[in-house]
Write an enzyme that holds these catalytic residues in place. Sequence first.
Site, mmCIF file in Angstrom:
data_model
loop_
_atom_site.group_PDB
_atom_site.id
_atom_site.type_symbol
_atom_site.label_atom_id
_atom_site.label_comp_id
_atom_site.label_asym_id
_atom_site.label_seq_id
_atom_site.Cartn_x
_atom_site.Cartn_y
_atom_site.Cartn_z
ATOM 1 N N ASN A 33 0.925 -1.147 0.030
ATOM 2 C CA ASN A 33 0.000 0.153 0.164
ATOM 3 C C ASN A 33 0.814 1.638 0.015
ATOM 4 O O ASN A 33 1.917 0.734 0.545
ATOM 5 C CB ASN A 33 -0.723 0.076 1.186
ATOM 6 C CG ASN A 33 0.053 0.522 2.367
ATOM 7 O OD1 ASN A 33 0.112 -0.017 2.912
ATOM 8 N ND2 ASN A 33 -1.149 1.600 3.664
ATOM 9 N N HIS A 44 5.193 6.613 -6.749
ATOM 10 C CA HIS A 44 5.549 4.580 -6.336
ATOM 11 C C HIS A 44 6.950 4.800 -5.069
ATOM 12 O O HIS A 44 7.804 5.300 -6.186
ATOM 13 C CB HIS A 44 4.986 3.460 -6.918
ATOM 14 C CG HIS A 44 3.860 4.099 -7.388
ATOM 15 N ND1 HIS A 44 2.280 3.443 -6.317
ATOM 16 C CD2 HIS A 44 2.694 4.666 -8.384
ATOM 17 C CE1 HIS A 44 1.036 3.635 -7.341
ATOM 18 N NE2 HIS A 44 1.653 4.420 -7.795
#
Length: 182
Positions: A33, A44
């Site tokens: 997550n 990310h």
Amino acid sequence: MTRLTPADLEAARDRLVPDVVADGLSVLFCGINPGLMTAATGHHFARPGNRFWPVLHLSGFTPRLMKPSEQDELLSFGLGITNVVARATARADELSAEEYREGGRLLAEKVERLRPRWLAVVGVTAYRAAFDDRKARVGPQERTIGSSRVWALPNPSGLNAHWTAATMAEEFGRLRTAAQTP
């Protein structure tokens, strides 16, 4: 990189991080997550201690060490990134078993729709929780999702001291070789 304050990081809990995806990728990497740094920046694996980007390069997936802000360039290499759970947290242990199971269900739907050759779950513990496979080990899995094969990779978080960047790069490299094999 812009320095983020604790207030910036706390506000990031409510942000969704867009996937970097396209149909028919060679490998769709799937993190657990988003961390708060990832949510705050929208990139990310953005935490400086995370070894995802160096390992991606060391394993030969990318021709150079990329920055999280360059994540969209992954698509040109047939690579993408998503997460098991969309909710941002400071630590993955803040997620519930139900969030993992629901995340696994939604991830399977996404993989069936996008049809990557390989789904690479970055974190074998997350893979086990999301797909209720308590015996899974790092490496290729028996499970397929539609036509997509599945590989469980070690978690590149700096907290994962069991794996060095070099040993992670070896495992990522095994996946790269499998992904390039017709």
